[in-house]
Motif scaffolding. Sequence first.
Motif, PDB file in Angstrom:
ATOM      1  N   ARG A 143       2.307  -5.454  -1.246  1.00 38.50           N
ATOM      2  CA  ARG A 143       1.903  -6.438  -2.250  1.00 38.50           C
ATOM      3  C   ARG A 143       0.482  -6.908  -1.963  1.00 38.50           C
ATOM      4  O   ARG A 143       0.092  -7.075  -0.815  1.00 38.50           O
ATOM      5  N   VAL A 144      -0.282  -7.113  -3.022  1.00 35.92           N
ATOM      6  CA  VAL A 144      -1.615  -7.710  -2.933  1.00 35.92           C
ATOM      7  C   VAL A 144      -1.683  -8.820  -3.963  1.00 35.92           C
ATOM      8  O   VAL A 144      -1.315  -8.624  -5.118  1.00 35.92           O
TER       9      VAL A 144
ATOM     10  N   THR B 245       2.218 -10.822   6.604  1.00 37.81           N
ATOM     11  CA  THR B 245       1.129 -11.156   5.690  1.00 37.81           C
ATOM     12  C   THR B 245      -0.209 -11.126   6.416  1.00 37.81           C
ATOM     13  O   THR B 245      -0.350 -11.642   7.523  1.00 37.81           O
TER      14      THR B 245
ATOM     15  N   ALA C 226      -4.377  -0.474  -4.095  1.00 37.16           N
ATOM     16  CA  ALA C 226      -4.047  -0.506  -2.676  1.00 37.16           C
ATOM     17  C   ALA C 226      -2.554  -0.366  -2.397  1.00 37.16           C
ATOM     18  O   ALA C 226      -2.159  -0.073  -1.263  1.00 37.16           O
ATOM     19  N   LEU C 227      -1.720  -0.550  -3.399  1.00 32.53           N
ATOM     20  CA  LEU C 227      -0.271  -0.553  -3.178  1.00 32.53           C
ATOM     21  C   LEU C 227       0.223   0.794  -2.648  1.00 32.53           C
ATOM     22  O   LEU C 227      -0.223   1.859  -3.086  1.00 32.53           O
TER      23      LEU C 227
ATOM     24  N   VAL D 277      -6.747  -6.463   4.872  1.00 37.95           N
ATOM     25  CA  VAL D 277      -5.906  -5.387   5.412  1.00 37.95           C
ATOM     26  C   VAL D 277      -6.108  -5.264   6.925  1.00 37.95           C
ATOM     27  O   VAL D 277      -5.147  -5.017   7.671  1.00 37.95           O
TER      28      VAL D 277
ATOM     29  N   GLY E  87      -6.264  -4.548  -6.326  1.00 37.87           N
ATOM     30  CA  GLY E  87      -4.975  -4.756  -5.672  1.00 37.87           C
ATOM     31  C   GLY E  87      -3.964  -3.697  -6.021  1.00 37.87           C
ATOM     32  O   GLY E  87      -3.219  -3.210  -5.151  1.00 37.87           O
TER      33      GLY E  87
ATOM     34  N   VAL F  41      -2.426  -9.824   1.547  1.00 39.23           N
ATOM     35  CA  VAL F  41      -1.755  -8.521   1.507  1.00 39.23           C
ATOM     36  C   VAL F  41      -0.492  -8.598   2.358  1.00 39.23           C
ATOM     37  O   VAL F  41      -0.453  -9.307   3.368  1.00 39.23           O
ATOM     38  N   GLU F  42       0.527  -7.852   1.965  1.00 36.09           N
ATOM     39  CA  GLU F  42       1.805  -7.892   2.678  1.00 36.09           C
ATOM     40  C   GLU F  42       2.300  -6.483   2.975  1.00 36.09           C
ATOM     41  O   GLU F  42       2.061  -5.549   2.206  1.00 36.09           O
TER      42      GLU F  42
ATOM     43  N   ILE G 250       1.237  -0.958   2.350  1.00 33.37           N
ATOM     44  CA  ILE G 250       0.962  -2.217   1.655  1.00 33.37           C
ATOM     45  C   ILE G 250       1.963  -2.387   0.522  1.00 33.37           C
ATOM     46  O   ILE G 250       2.048  -1.546  -0.387  1.00 33.37           O
TER      47      ILE G 250
ATOM     48  N   LEU H 100     -10.962  -7.335   0.333  1.00 34.63           N
ATOM     49  CA  LEU H 100      -9.640  -6.731   0.459  1.00 34.63           C
ATOM     50  C   LEU H 100      -9.520  -5.954   1.763  1.00 34.63           C
ATOM     51  O   LEU H 100      -8.485  -6.012   2.455  1.00 34.63           O
TER      52      LEU H 100
ATOM     53  N   VAL I 159      -1.206   0.954   5.943  1.00 33.30           N
ATOM     54  CA  VAL I 159      -2.032  -0.153   6.429  1.00 33.30           C
ATOM     55  C   VAL I 159      -3.100   0.342   7.403  1.00 33.30           C
ATOM     56  O   VAL I 159      -4.242  -0.124   7.372  1.00 33.30           O
TER      57      VAL I 159
END
Length: 349
Positions: free
Chosen positions: A10-11, A41, A63-64, A101, A60, A35-36, A8, A97, A68
């Motif tokens: 970006r959130v 995305t 999660a970085l 994902v 967020g 999320v990216e 992940i 979130l 995934v």
Amino acid sequence: MDPADAVIDRVRVERLDESGAGPWKAGDSRFAIVVEADGVTGVFAPVDELPAALVATRLGQSALRHPVADHTGLLHRLLAGLGPHAAGLGRWAVGALDCAVWDLHGRLADLPVAALLSDRPEPRVPVYASWLSLDLASTSAPESVKSTADGGFAFTKWALRGAEAAEMALLAERAAKWAGDSVAVDALGAWGHLRTMEVAPLLTPETVRWVEDPLPRTDQAAYRQLRRQTEGLRVAFGERLSHAEDARALLEHCRPEAFTFDAVWCGGITEAQGWLGAAHDAKVPVHLHGRAFLPAVHLAAAFPHVSGAVEYQVVWEPRRQRALCGTLRPDGGHVTLPDRPGLGMEVRR
């Protein structure tokens, strides 16, 4: 990109475009969790302001750089970061979130989420109709109940609150007659112990298939006592639960007619799989709550041996889906599982 290699990047939280879905009304959910990973995305929407704010300010960041495809590891990380607040609003935010994902994972794998959960998901999922704002004592109620029941749903559910026991039993009997079948009744946590004991002897299985959330709190001791004192009353509960331990204990000791937990409020799709397993072990039917309709449909498609008809909120769900490009509407009492990657819906952004 192979989902196994993706992390992940970006959130973020986005406010939904009112021009596309509006005008907004009180109670509408207006945010999306995005999320990216490597330019791809994933998204989950609509989400209320408070859980969206918790994702933006706290979850967020946690999660970085997490893989995934490691959904269980991410769930544990997010819940550990919340500490003693990992219930209620915290679980709701984690669940939103988590669903975003899963949508990202599906898009990376080019598969629907249900196909990530099961090798052979069901293409169509049964649903039941829920219309809790309808006053069964109103002059329009007979036609409203009949027209809803004529939609081919597995069954229908109606709210009963604020009346004497005899009147509520009479309204339930009338609703079953209008629907041409037994109905589920939602007490919305408003009956309490004494009122439930008054109403219980007046309800028959031919009229009422279950009474959902008769007590204000989903407490094991209270429901065990209620079960002893109202022999034969069919109850349902689950949407107010946020701890897996409480869910398992209630399923084991209180034996509801239906387990009606919410796929997002419980902590998301990852956590929901464990709750489905607990219900299967306890031999309790699951009818997933309709607030998280799209994740519920994917779960029910993936685990049809555990999950029965999903709740379709006939007033609120069309409003929530205005935030999406495309809709998921019942046809003959079923919805067709989206065949697009991820959760299968695009958000108006």
